[in-house]
Scaffold this active site. Structure first.
Site, PDB file in Angstrom:
ATOM      1  N   ARG A   1      -4.496 -18.453  27.944  1.00 18.52           N
ATOM      2  CA  ARG A   1      -3.637 -17.370  28.443  1.00 18.52           C
ATOM      3  C   ARG A   1      -4.368 -16.033  28.378  1.00 18.52           C
ATOM      4  O   ARG A   1      -4.274 -15.207  29.291  1.00 18.52           O
ATOM      5  CB  ARG A   1      -2.371 -17.266  27.598  1.00 18.52           C
ATOM      6  CG  ARG A   1      -1.504 -18.508  27.646  1.00 18.52           C
ATOM      7  CD  ARG A   1      -0.272 -18.306  26.798  1.00 18.52           C
ATOM      8  NE  ARG A   1       0.524 -19.525  26.732  1.00 18.52           N
ATOM      9  CZ  ARG A   1       1.757 -19.589  26.252  1.00 18.52           C
ATOM     10  NH1 ARG A   1       2.334 -18.503  25.788  1.00 18.52           N
ATOM     11  NH2 ARG A   1       2.413 -20.724  26.227  1.00 18.52           N
TER      12      ARG A   1
ATOM     13  N   ASP B   1      -3.777 -23.274  23.496  1.00 20.43           N
ATOM     14  CA  ASP B   1      -2.976 -22.713  24.576  1.00 20.43           C
ATOM     15  C   ASP B   1      -3.265 -21.216  24.723  1.00 20.43           C
ATOM     16  O   ASP B   1      -3.704 -20.734  25.769  1.00 20.43           O
ATOM     17  CB  ASP B   1      -1.484 -22.950  24.274  1.00 20.43           C
ATOM     18  CG  ASP B   1      -0.591 -22.571  25.448  1.00 20.43           C
ATOM     19  OD1 ASP B   1      -1.113 -22.053  26.449  1.00 20.43           O
ATOM     20  OD2 ASP B   1       0.624 -22.784  25.356  1.00 20.43           O
TER      21      ASP B   1
ATOM     22  N   ASP C   1       3.683 -31.929  25.137  1.00 16.94           N
ATOM     23  CA  ASP C   1       3.557 -31.159  23.894  1.00 16.94           C
ATOM     24  C   ASP C   1       4.970 -30.758  23.424  1.00 16.94           C
ATOM     25  O   ASP C   1       5.757 -30.245  24.212  1.00 16.94           O
ATOM     26  CB  ASP C   1       2.712 -29.908  24.203  1.00 16.94           C
ATOM     27  CG  ASP C   1       2.256 -29.203  22.952  1.00 16.94           C
ATOM     28  OD1 ASP C   1       2.238 -29.826  21.873  1.00 16.94           O
ATOM     29  OD2 ASP C   1       1.898 -28.005  23.058  1.00 16.94           O
ATOM     30  N   HIS C   2       5.260 -30.992  22.165  1.00 18.73           N
ATOM     31  CA  HIS C   2       6.560 -30.624  21.582  1.00 18.73           C
ATOM     32  C   HIS C   2       7.769 -31.127  22.363  1.00 18.73           C
ATOM     33  O   HIS C   2       8.662 -30.348  22.698  1.00 18.73           O
ATOM     34  CB  HIS C   2       6.682 -29.101  21.406  1.00 18.73           C
ATOM     35  CG  HIS C   2       5.815 -28.590  20.302  1.00 18.73           C
ATOM     36  ND1 HIS C   2       6.128 -28.761  18.972  1.00 18.73           N
ATOM     37  CD2 HIS C   2       4.628 -27.964  20.331  1.00 18.73           C
ATOM     38  CE1 HIS C   2       5.167 -28.244  18.232  1.00 18.73           C
ATOM     39  NE2 HIS C   2       4.236 -27.769  19.023  1.00 18.73           N
TER      40      HIS C   2
ATOM     41  N   GLY D   1       0.969 -19.278  18.260  1.00 17.12           N
ATOM     42  CA  GLY D   1       0.946 -17.903  18.761  1.00 17.12           C
ATOM     43  C   GLY D   1      -0.357 -17.187  18.449  1.00 17.12           C
ATOM     44  O   GLY D   1      -1.309 -17.763  17.916  1.00 17.12           O
TER      45      GLY D   1
ATOM     46  N   LYS E   1      -1.863 -14.827  13.957  1.00 21.24           N
ATOM     47  CA  LYS E   1      -2.031 -15.746  12.829  1.00 21.24           C
ATOM     48  C   LYS E   1      -2.445 -15.012  11.558  1.00 21.24           C
ATOM     49  O   LYS E   1      -2.614 -15.617  10.510  1.00 21.24           O
ATOM     50  CB  LYS E   1      -3.064 -16.818  13.191  1.00 21.24           C
ATOM     51  CG  LYS E   1      -2.694 -17.605  14.445  1.00 21.24           C
ATOM     52  CD  LYS E   1      -3.689 -18.717  14.705  1.00 21.24           C
ATOM     53  CE  LYS E   1      -3.692 -19.207  16.153  1.00 21.24           C
ATOM     54  NZ  LYS E   1      -2.497 -19.887  16.594  1.00 21.24           N
TER      55      LYS E   1
ATOM     56  N   HIS F   1      -2.202 -28.299  15.437  1.00 17.40           N
ATOM     57  CA  HIS F   1      -1.487 -27.417  16.376  1.00 17.40           C
ATOM     58  C   HIS F   1      -1.790 -25.973  16.012  1.00 17.40           C
ATOM     59  O   HIS F   1      -2.380 -25.692  14.981  1.00 17.40           O
ATOM     60  CB  HIS F   1       0.025 -27.643  16.260  1.00 17.40           C
ATOM     61  CG  HIS F   1       0.506 -28.821  17.029  1.00 17.40           C
ATOM     62  ND1 HIS F   1       1.480 -28.735  17.984  1.00 17.40           N
ATOM     63  CD2 HIS F   1       0.133 -30.116  16.983  1.00 17.40           C
ATOM     64  CE1 HIS F   1       1.691 -29.929  18.496  1.00 17.40           C
ATOM     65  NE2 HIS F   1       0.899 -30.790  17.909  1.00 17.40           N
TER      66      HIS F   1
HETATM   67 ZN   LIG Z   1       2.405 -27.010  18.606  1.00 20.86          ZN
END
Ligand SMILES: [Zn+2]
Length: 386
Positions: free
Chosen positions: A277, A273, A98-99, A195, A198, A228
């Site tokens: 978390r 992601d 990723d990235h 993140g 948003k 993403h």
């Molecule tokens: Zn991304």
């Protein structure tokens, strides 16, 4: 079966009109739980390691400063671990970078055993982005490895990927990008954000995906779009964390119904992601609150101490460092306290991944995915048939 390239999964999602979730992992136990959950739902699995996550897996607690050597060790470690679990699995499993930030990082990932890579040239000019992406495609496709590019800029923070404001993807440029680079899929900017902040009531600009796909169809180019910054940030989990002493504020994700609505518009891979978390953080907090005697435990007590010091954070990498060695190597342990923390991690993964496999519609498609090895894929690219 051995790890497979992403390309056949993209072809299946395009053909049948569903999306695969792609889940970031930072620990061997997380990878195992992602795979087990996909097996349970008979779905193919995409596991992602971010560029910096590879540095973390390579043993760097200050992963922001990870060197290419750290990333090489980490990439190999996670790809080996995923490969080991995958060898006994009946579902296709992809290990995706990723990235990827530059050619060297991509190379480290591929040499470590990744079967798919992203090269993120979105901060460059269009022509420089094309140039870098094309170079990566050449190297990756020779080895049968799939490539994801990015066009347009997403706001928000993801590891060291940071942008203040978004620039939406220009659908007129998408076709040219696919043509000139040969990428298999493309991350677009259409209203999502990296993140957990948003903002409330996000509306996705589905028309950007629709216009991009129409242009590709017209030109007869295969391509899948990638979303993403798509974590849903379940409010119930945020509330639970805060009820357990966390201090998370202003956390909002992409409403799940918005994501479900963009899948028919050509989005075939959705990156997640933050949700994992959050769920892991909730579980570990819950464990320590339920078992206060463990807060002073010699081995895992330091985890709680870090959580309390950083109550506004929910990235497990900032508080699991006391047992990091076990998490990143997957080394066997019979310490019941460490096993309890690992169980918290695994349950968090299952909760999020299970929910999203169902929502994105990938349930049951594992057997519909063409079984193509990296070598066969490389041959296809060589013949220009992919
Ligand atoms: Zn991304």
């Amino acid at each position: 079966m051995p790890l497979v390239p992403l390309r056949p999964l993209l072809e299946a999602s395009s053909k049948y009109g569903f999306a695969h979730g792609a889940f970031n992992v930072n620990a061997v136990a997380q990878a195992e739980a992602v795979i087990e959950t996909h097996e349970m739902f008979r779905s193919a699995a995409i596991l992602q390691g971010a560029d910096l996550a590879n540095a973390f897996m390579g043993g760097r607690t200050d992963f922001i400063n990870g060197t290419i050597e750290d990333k090489k060790i980490g990439a190999k470690r996670i790809a080996d671990a995923v490969g080991r679990v995958g060898a006994n699995s009946s579902i296709p499993i992809v290990m995706h970078l990723d990235h990827g930030r530059d050619f060297e990082s991509v190379k480290a990932a591929i040499e470590g055993g990744y079967t798919s890579v992203m090269i993120d040239g979105s901060s460059l000019s269009f022509d420089q982005n094309v140039e870098l992406t094309r170079e990566v495609v050449r190297f990756a496709h020779e080895r049968g490895v799939t490539v994801e590019g990015e066009l347009g800029v997403l706001a928000g923070v993801e590891d060291d990927v940071f942008a203040e404001t978004s620039t939406y993807t220009n659908p007129m440029k998408v076709c040219e990008f696919f043509k000139r680079t040969g990428v298999d899929c493309l991350a677009i900017s259409y209203g999502t954000k990296h993140g957990a902040t948003k903002g409330k009531n996000v509306k996705l600009r589905r028309e950007i995906a629709i216009a991009s796909m129409e242009n590709l169809r017209h030109e007869g180019i295969f391509g899948v779009l990638v979303s993403h910054g798509s974590s849903t940030v379940p409010q119930y989990i945020v509330d639970e964390i805060n009820a357990l002493g966390g201090k998370i504020t202003n956390a909002h994700g992409i409403p799940l119904n918005e994501l479900e609505a963009v899948i028919p518009s050509g989005i075939g891979k959705i990156n997640i992601d933050t949700d994992i978390r959050l769920a892991v953080t909730r579980n570990i907090r819950e464990f320590f609150v339920k078992h206060p005697e463990k807060q002073k435990n010699a081995v895992i007590g330091p985890i709680w101490k870090l959580m309390e010091e950083k109550a506004d954070q929910f990235d497990p990498r900032v508080y699991v460092t006391p047992i990091m060695d076990i998490l990143t190597t997957g080394k066997e342990t019979d310490n019941p306290d460490i096993l309890a923390v690992i169980d918290c991690i695994k349950r968090g993964v299952r909760e999020v991944v299970g929910t999203l496999i169902v929502a994105f519609g990938s349930v049951g498609y594992a057997t519909k995915i063409e079984n193509v090895s990296l070598d066969e894929m490389a041959q296809r690219y060589r013949k220009g048939r992919a």
